[in-house]
Design a protein around this motif. Structure first.
Motif, PDB file in Angstrom:
ATOM      1  N   ALA A 269      44.606  32.018  69.616  1.00 35.71           N
ATOM      2  CA  ALA A 269      45.238  32.269  68.319  1.00 35.71           C
ATOM      3  C   ALA A 269      46.706  31.861  68.335  1.00 35.71           C
ATOM      4  O   ALA A 269      47.205  31.239  67.387  1.00 35.71           O
ATOM      5  CB  ALA A 269      45.093  33.743  67.953  1.00 35.71           C
ATOM      6  N   GLU A 270      47.415  32.198  69.407  1.00 37.21           N
ATOM      7  CA  GLU A 270      48.823  31.829  69.503  1.00 37.21           C
ATOM      8  C   GLU A 270      48.999  30.317  69.610  1.00 37.21           C
ATOM      9  O   GLU A 270      49.940  29.749  69.045  1.00 37.21           O
ATOM     10  CB  GLU A 270      49.461  32.520  70.706  1.00 37.21           C
ATOM     11  CG  GLU A 270      49.631  34.022  70.525  1.00 37.21           C
ATOM     12  CD  GLU A 270      50.295  34.672  71.720  1.00 37.21           C
ATOM     13  OE1 GLU A 270      50.369  34.017  72.783  1.00 37.21           O
ATOM     14  OE2 GLU A 270      50.736  35.821  71.599  1.00 37.21           O
ATOM     15  N   THR A 271      48.091  29.661  70.329  1.00 37.98           N
ATOM     16  CA  THR A 271      48.171  28.203  70.455  1.00 37.98           C
ATOM     17  C   THR A 271      47.981  27.524  69.108  1.00 37.98           C
ATOM     18  O   THR A 271      48.704  26.577  68.759  1.00 37.98           O
ATOM     19  CB  THR A 271      47.111  27.701  71.447  1.00 37.98           C
ATOM     20  OG1 THR A 271      47.329  28.313  72.727  1.00 37.98           O
ATOM     21  CG2 THR A 271      47.180  26.191  71.592  1.00 37.98           C
ATOM     22  N   PHE A 272      47.021  28.010  68.328  1.00 38.99           N
ATOM     23  CA  PHE A 272      46.789  27.444  67.004  1.00 38.99           C
ATOM     24  C   PHE A 272      48.029  27.599  66.134  1.00 38.99           C
ATOM     25  O   PHE A 272      48.439  26.666  65.430  1.00 38.99           O
ATOM     26  CB  PHE A 272      45.595  28.132  66.346  1.00 38.99           C
ATOM     27  CG  PHE A 272      45.268  27.592  64.978  1.00 38.99           C
ATOM     28  CD1 PHE A 272      44.443  26.493  64.829  1.00 38.99           C
ATOM     29  CD2 PHE A 272      45.793  28.184  63.840  1.00 38.99           C
ATOM     30  CE1 PHE A 272      44.147  25.990  63.569  1.00 38.99           C
ATOM     31  CE2 PHE A 272      45.512  27.693  62.578  1.00 38.99           C
ATOM     32  CZ  PHE A 272      44.682  26.590  62.444  1.00 38.99           C
ATOM     33  N   TYR A 273      48.625  28.775  66.191  1.00 39.94           N
ATOM     34  CA  TYR A 273      49.830  29.023  65.394  1.00 39.94           C
ATOM     35  C   TYR A 273      50.970  28.103  65.826  1.00 39.94           C
ATOM     36  O   TYR A 273      51.674  27.518  64.991  1.00 39.94           O
ATOM     37  CB  TYR A 273      50.232  30.489  65.532  1.00 39.94           C
ATOM     38  CG  TYR A 273      51.718  30.722  65.521  1.00 39.94           C
ATOM     39  CD1 TYR A 273      52.461  30.592  64.353  1.00 39.94           C
ATOM     40  CD2 TYR A 273      52.391  31.069  66.691  1.00 39.94           C
ATOM     41  CE1 TYR A 273      53.828  30.792  64.350  1.00 39.94           C
ATOM     42  CE2 TYR A 273      53.751  31.275  66.693  1.00 39.94           C
ATOM     43  CZ  TYR A 273      54.464  31.132  65.529  1.00 39.94           C
ATOM     44  OH  TYR A 273      55.809  31.327  65.530  1.00 39.94           O
TER      45      TYR A 273
END
Length: 455
Positions: A242-246
């Motif tokens: 999720a953090e990577t996508f953001y």
């Protein structure tokens, strides 16, 4: 962020300058699918003893600090933006922009970030409901009362979800001795708690955070050994994705030519707006970090076991918290775009300003944080803030009365307990909670014995 910029540059070159996007970001997708695993993992991995030992300081920084910073940013933006030829914002826009204070690191505990995120979202939603044409003292009172209601009910919902999951895994046969079912129960209950909070207009961030804390304290000890290992890695993996996508999206959005073309500000005025926002963020954070640190030290000055936040620590707290994060981006898109597309040049300027501030603060302040820490706190430096103070068995008995002792002895014990509560409120409450936890909670909801507890 760097990866996102590189990805956006590649896409921009392939599309011959037409677009830097693979897909358009929707703030609802962020709040529903990306934010829950990030916050839940933060609660699940939290070192509970350190978190609750610093709970009062975290609340000072994460709640009161956000209000102080919001006031300064609102007033500063109101004064500076018109002088930079940036006009067209409504009072609600100014107030909503200031509420997006989203430090990535609030010390003395990293997990204060979650409290700050929750405060920012609750404050943002409260501002959206305000009648900006009728703002008075009672308006501020209503906002504060609304925040207290949302904070308490959201926390209670998260605690209830965590305890219910623990009871199911401990007392009921369903889901036991099957890693797939145990993991499914924990994930679904955590996500259900978040969705219920959003459904009832509460703070899903606080709910899923405390749900994660109580699941790690009780439910995690009720599953098989293989499930314990699996849950740690799966939750961390979901949070990382999720953090990577953001991060990828923010980097790509910084190169979105459509938003830049919509803005009517000149290059000089745009730089002035970006610089003004960064200056106000730095000023707003300094306005609460140093005074609230002094207040925290004053509250703990009478305790021989309490540690103070030194000036060097305060500088690190101020600097590290200047980084903006995911919630800032999501709230900016929620306020100034429609499905990721700004509706007018003013909204486009606010979105690009938020993206630039997030990108700049994360890269610059994030890159310089470690050298600053090494300079102010060189290797081998022992910090009292990170030291876990022990609580003796005698201290743990002070707040409690005994039916086997005389009234005079109990009266003396009550006086000692009250004195310790006044001098060391955090440790007194924590010691009382540990006795209650061992006697009543763990037999029902599960968990290790006290001598096995390390967090």
């Amino acid at each position: 962020m760097n990866k996102g910029c590189v990805t956006g540059t590649i896409i921009l070159l392939i599309s011959k300058g037409k677009s830097s996007h693979i897909l358009r970001f929707d703030e609802e997708i962020f709040f529903i699918y990306l934010l829950p695993p990030i916050i839940f993992n933060a609660g699940f991995q939290v070192k509970k003893k350190q978190f609750f030992h610093n709970f009062l300081t975290i609340m000072l920084f994460g709640v009161i600090g956000v209000f102080i910073s919001s006031v300064i940013i609102t007033a500063g933006s109101w004064l500076l933006f018109p002088r930079l030829n940036f006009i067209g914002l409504t009072p609600r826009d100014y107030l909503g922009s200031a509420s997006r204070g989203d430090p990535l690191a609030i010390q003395p505990s990293f997990w204060g970030r979650v409290v700050n995120d929750a405060t920012s979202v609750v404050l943002f939603n409260a501002i959206q409901k305000l009648d900006v044409n009728r703002i008075d003292v009672w308006t501020a009172v209503r906002v504060i009362l609304d925040f207290l209601y949302l904070f308490s009910t959201s926390t209670a919902l998260g605690v209830a979800a965590g305890l219910l999951t623990s009871y199911v895994l401990k007392g009921l046969y369903f889901g036991r001795h099957s890693s797939v079912r145990e993991l499914a129960v924990m994930v679904l209950m955590a996500y259900l708690s978040y969705m219920l909070a959003e459904l009832f207009k509460l703070s899903g961030i606080l709910t899923v955070f405390f749900c994660g804390i109580f699941m790690s304290h009780y439910a995690w000890h009720n599953v098989t050994d293989s499930s314990r290992v699996t849950t740690r890695h799966v939750f961390a993996m979901m949070s990382f994705i999720a953090e990577t996508f953001y991060i990828l999206y923010v980097g790509m959005d910084a190169l979105d030519t459509q938003k830049w073309k919509m803005s009517k500000l000149s290059a000089l005025d745009s730089v002035g707006v970006y610089s003004s926002v960064m200056f106000l963020i730095m000023l707003g954070r300094a306005a609460f970090v140093f005074p609230l640190s002094a207040l925290s030290n004053c509250m703990n000055r009478s305790s021989s076991r309490s540690s103070s936040i030194t000036l060097k620590h305060q500088v690190i707290i101020w600097w590290a918290g200047l980084m903006r994060g995911a919630v800032s981006i999501a709230l900016a898109f929620k306020q100034f775009t429609h499905y990721g597309v700004p509706l007018d040049p003013v909204n486009a300027t606010m979105v690009t300003t938020t993206v630039i501030v997030v990108l700049f603060s994360t890269i610059v302040f994030g890159f310089l944080t470690k050298p600053l820490v090494n300079y102010l706190l060189p290797p081998g430096h022992t910090s009292n803030i990170d030291r876990i103070r022990s609580i003796t068995k005698e201290d743990m008995m002070l707040p409690l009365l005994s039916f086997e002792e005389s009234a005079a002895t109990n009266l003396l014990r009550a006086k000692d307990g009250l004195s310790m509560l006044m001098e060391r409120p955090v440790y007194t409450i924590h010691s009382f909670w540990r006795r209650f936890d061992d006697a009543y909670m763990r037999p029902i909801f599960g968990g290790p014995q006290r001598d096995q507890t390390s967090s």
